[in-house]
Scaffold this motif. Structure first.
Motif, PDB file in Angstrom:
ATOM      1  N   CYS A  15      -6.820 -10.259 -21.955  1.00 24.05           N
ATOM      2  CA  CYS A  15      -5.437 -10.305 -22.458  1.00 24.05           C
ATOM      3  C   CYS A  15      -5.280  -9.359 -23.639  1.00 24.05           C
ATOM      4  O   CYS A  15      -4.344  -8.560 -23.697  1.00 24.05           O
ATOM      5  CB  CYS A  15      -5.082 -11.726 -22.893  1.00 24.05           C
ATOM      6  SG  CYS A  15      -5.207 -12.972 -21.596  1.00 24.05           S
ATOM      7  N   THR A  16      -6.206  -9.448 -24.572  1.00 24.87           N
ATOM      8  CA  THR A  16      -6.158  -8.621 -25.777  1.00 24.87           C
ATOM      9  C   THR A  16      -6.231  -7.140 -25.429  1.00 24.87           C
ATOM     10  O   THR A  16      -5.441  -6.332 -25.929  1.00 24.87           O
ATOM     11  CB  THR A  16      -7.304  -9.002 -26.732  1.00 24.87           C
ATOM     12  OG1 THR A  16      -7.184 -10.395 -27.050  1.00 24.87           O
ATOM     13  CG2 THR A  16      -7.278  -8.181 -28.004  1.00 24.87           C
ATOM     14  N   LYS A  17      -7.152  -6.752 -24.570  1.00 27.30           N
ATOM     15  CA  LYS A  17      -7.322  -5.339 -24.210  1.00 27.30           C
ATOM     16  C   LYS A  17      -6.123  -4.813 -23.426  1.00 27.30           C
ATOM     17  O   LYS A  17      -5.704  -3.681 -23.621  1.00 27.30           O
ATOM     18  CB  LYS A  17      -8.604  -5.127 -23.403  1.00 27.30           C
ATOM     19  CG  LYS A  17      -9.878  -5.304 -24.186  1.00 27.30           C
ATOM     20  CD  LYS A  17      -9.917  -4.437 -25.435  1.00 27.30           C
ATOM     21  CE  LYS A  17     -10.468  -3.067 -25.163  1.00 27.30           C
ATOM     22  NZ  LYS A  17     -10.552  -2.249 -26.405  1.00 27.30           N
ATOM     23  N   THR A  18      -5.586  -5.617 -22.533  1.00 29.39           N
ATOM     24  CA  THR A  18      -4.419  -5.196 -21.756  1.00 29.39           C
ATOM     25  C   THR A  18      -3.245  -4.915 -22.681  1.00 29.39           C
ATOM     26  O   THR A  18      -2.603  -3.860 -22.592  1.00 29.39           O
ATOM     27  CB  THR A  18      -4.046  -6.268 -20.707  1.00 29.39           C
ATOM     28  OG1 THR A  18      -5.144  -6.420 -19.794  1.00 29.39           O
ATOM     29  CG2 THR A  18      -2.796  -5.885 -19.929  1.00 29.39           C
ATOM     30  N   LYS A  19      -2.950  -5.836 -23.587  1.00 28.83           N
ATOM     31  CA  LYS A  19      -1.856  -5.642 -24.540  1.00 28.83           C
ATOM     32  C   LYS A  19      -2.112  -4.412 -25.403  1.00 28.83           C
ATOM     33  O   LYS A  19      -1.203  -3.615 -25.643  1.00 28.83           O
ATOM     34  CB  LYS A  19      -1.678  -6.877 -25.422  1.00 28.83           C
ATOM     35  CG  LYS A  19      -1.204  -8.107 -24.670  1.00 28.83           C
ATOM     36  CD  LYS A  19      -0.918  -9.273 -25.581  1.00 28.83           C
ATOM     37  CE  LYS A  19      -2.157  -9.753 -26.301  1.00 28.83           C
ATOM     38  NZ  LYS A  19      -1.924 -10.945 -27.124  1.00 28.83           N
ATOM     39  N   GLN A  20      -3.350  -4.243 -25.860  1.00 20.95           N
ATOM     40  CA  GLN A  20      -3.719  -3.112 -26.711  1.00 20.95           C
ATOM     41  C   GLN A  20      -3.451  -1.785 -26.011  1.00 20.95           C
ATOM     42  O   GLN A  20      -2.889  -0.858 -26.601  1.00 20.95           O
ATOM     43  CB  GLN A  20      -5.192  -3.220 -27.099  1.00 20.95           C
ATOM     44  CG  GLN A  20      -5.703  -2.078 -27.942  1.00 20.95           C
ATOM     45  CD  GLN A  20      -7.202  -2.165 -28.183  1.00 20.95           C
ATOM     46  OE1 GLN A  20      -7.862  -3.136 -27.833  1.00 20.95           O
ATOM     47  NE2 GLN A  20      -7.749  -1.138 -28.790  1.00 20.95           N
ATOM     48  N   LYS A  21      -3.825  -1.675 -24.749  1.00 25.35           N
ATOM     49  CA  LYS A  21      -3.637  -0.423 -24.002  1.00 25.35           C
ATOM     50  C   LYS A  21      -2.149  -0.078 -23.867  1.00 25.35           C
ATOM     51  O   LYS A  21      -1.754   1.081 -24.021  1.00 25.35           O
ATOM     52  CB  LYS A  21      -4.289  -0.498 -22.622  1.00 25.35           C
ATOM     53  CG  LYS A  21      -5.790  -0.531 -22.657  1.00 25.35           C
ATOM     54  CD  LYS A  21      -6.337   0.770 -23.193  1.00 25.35           C
ATOM     55  CE  LYS A  21      -7.842   0.782 -23.199  1.00 25.35           C
ATOM     56  NZ  LYS A  21      -8.358   1.968 -23.910  1.00 25.35           N
ATOM     57  N   PHE A  22      -1.328  -1.074 -23.569  1.00 21.11           N
ATOM     58  CA  PHE A  22       0.106  -0.812 -23.440  1.00 21.11           C
ATOM     59  C   PHE A  22       0.728  -0.461 -24.799  1.00 21.11           C
ATOM     60  O   PHE A  22       1.567   0.432 -24.884  1.00 21.11           O
ATOM     61  CB  PHE A  22       0.828  -1.992 -22.795  1.00 21.11           C
ATOM     62  CG  PHE A  22       0.592  -2.093 -21.310  1.00 21.11           C
ATOM     63  CD1 PHE A  22       0.866  -1.023 -20.469  1.00 21.11           C
ATOM     64  CD2 PHE A  22       0.103  -3.257 -20.743  1.00 21.11           C
ATOM     65  CE1 PHE A  22       0.660  -1.108 -19.092  1.00 21.11           C
ATOM     66  CE2 PHE A  22      -0.118  -3.360 -19.375  1.00 21.11           C
ATOM     67  CZ  PHE A  22       0.158  -2.282 -18.553  1.00 21.11           C
ATOM     68  N   TYR A  50      -2.524 -16.505  -8.717  1.00 25.20           N
ATOM     69  CA  TYR A  50      -3.604 -16.065  -9.592  1.00 25.20           C
ATOM     70  C   TYR A  50      -4.226 -17.222 -10.358  1.00 25.20           C
ATOM     71  O   TYR A  50      -3.570 -18.209 -10.661  1.00 25.20           O
ATOM     72  CB  TYR A  50      -3.096 -15.022 -10.594  1.00 25.20           C
ATOM     73  CG  TYR A  50      -2.645 -13.743  -9.954  1.00 25.20           C
ATOM     74  CD1 TYR A  50      -3.512 -12.973  -9.193  1.00 25.20           C
ATOM     75  CD2 TYR A  50      -1.343 -13.286 -10.111  1.00 25.20           C
ATOM     76  CE1 TYR A  50      -3.097 -11.782  -8.604  1.00 25.20           C
ATOM     77  CE2 TYR A  50      -0.917 -12.101  -9.533  1.00 25.20           C
ATOM     78  CZ  TYR A  50      -1.804 -11.362  -8.782  1.00 25.20           C
ATOM     79  OH  TYR A  50      -1.396 -10.189  -8.200  1.00 25.20           O
ATOM     80  N   SER A  51      -5.503 -17.060 -10.698  1.00 24.98           N
ATOM     81  CA  SER A  51      -6.197 -18.079 -11.481  1.00 24.98           C
ATOM     82  C   SER A  51      -6.862 -17.488 -12.721  1.00 24.98           C
ATOM     83  O   SER A  51      -7.609 -18.167 -13.406  1.00 24.98           O
ATOM     84  CB  SER A  51      -7.251 -18.784 -10.619  1.00 24.98           C
ATOM     85  OG  SER A  51      -8.199 -17.843 -10.150  1.00 24.98           O
ATOM     86  N   GLN A  52      -6.601 -16.214 -13.000  1.00 22.68           N
ATOM     87  CA  GLN A  52      -7.224 -15.541 -14.136  1.00 22.68           C
ATOM     88  C   GLN A  52      -6.164 -14.828 -14.962  1.00 22.68           C
ATOM     89  O   GLN A  52      -5.287 -14.160 -14.414  1.00 22.68           O
ATOM     90  CB  GLN A  52      -8.258 -14.526 -13.631  1.00 22.68           C
ATOM     91  CG  GLN A  52      -8.933 -13.739 -14.730  1.00 22.68           C
ATOM     92  CD  GLN A  52      -9.858 -12.654 -14.173  1.00 22.68           C
ATOM     93  OE1 GLN A  52      -9.911 -12.419 -12.971  1.00 22.68           O
ATOM     94  NE2 GLN A  52     -10.568 -11.996 -15.053  1.00 22.68           N
ATOM     95  N   ALA A  53      -6.251 -14.986 -16.277  1.00 18.75           N
ATOM     96  CA  ALA A  53      -5.360 -14.255 -17.179  1.00 18.75           C
ATOM     97  C   ALA A  53      -6.073 -12.979 -17.632  1.00 18.75           C
ATOM     98  O   ALA A  53      -7.302 -12.936 -17.612  1.00 18.75           O
ATOM     99  CB  ALA A  53      -5.011 -15.123 -18.389  1.00 18.75           C
ATOM    100  N   PRO A  54      -5.339 -11.972 -17.995  1.00 22.24           N
ATOM    101  CA  PRO A  54      -3.881 -11.907 -17.991  1.00 22.24           C
ATOM    102  C   PRO A  54      -3.336 -11.640 -16.594  1.00 22.24           C
ATOM    103  O   PRO A  54      -4.056 -11.163 -15.728  1.00 22.24           O
ATOM    104  CB  PRO A  54      -3.593 -10.703 -18.893  1.00 22.24           C
ATOM    105  CG  PRO A  54      -4.749  -9.778 -18.614  1.00 22.24           C
ATOM    106  CD  PRO A  54      -5.923 -10.699 -18.453  1.00 22.24           C
ATOM    107  N   VAL A  55      -2.069 -11.964 -16.425  1.00 22.14           N
ATOM    108  CA  VAL A  55      -1.347 -11.558 -15.223  1.00 22.14           C
ATOM    109  C   VAL A  55      -0.258 -10.600 -15.697  1.00 22.14           C
ATOM    110  O   VAL A  55       0.514 -10.928 -16.597  1.00 22.14           O
ATOM    111  CB  VAL A  55      -0.740 -12.762 -14.479  1.00 22.14           C
ATOM    112  CG1 VAL A  55       0.178 -12.295 -13.358  1.00 22.14           C
ATOM    113  CG2 VAL A  55      -1.841 -13.652 -13.925  1.00 22.14           C
TER     114      VAL A  55
END
Length: 90
Positions: A15-22, A50-55
């Protein structure tokens, strides 16, 4: 373009890395904490499966695309599409 990231409030590296990249790419998104929002949790698990975050749910011109987990190639694809769209508008 709408970009929604369904996250867990803590302990979610993806979640943290996905938000960071955007954020680094200058793209804005709507974040929804699935640990605090039962309807959002049901949406990603029951409707999207889905069963895993982030989505990540990405919508451009009525075409919805979504995925689960940290997915650098999909993140890069969205950034590329949006960067090109922003450059085209200038």
């Amino acid at each position: 373009m709408t970009l929604t990231i369904y996250t867990k409030s803590s302990g979610c590296f993806g979640c943290t890395k996905t938000k960071q990249k955007f954020l680094e790419a200058g793209l804005s998104f709507h974040e929804v904490d699935i640990t605090a929002n039962q309807a959002a949790f049901e949406y990603i698990t029951e409707e999207l499966g889905y069963s895993q975050a982030p989505v990540v749910v990405y919508d451009r011109d009525g075409t919805e695309n979504h995925w689960s987990g940290l997915n650098p190639s999909r993140i890069a694809q969205v950034i590329s599409i949006e960067t090109a769209a922003m450059a085209h508008q200038s």
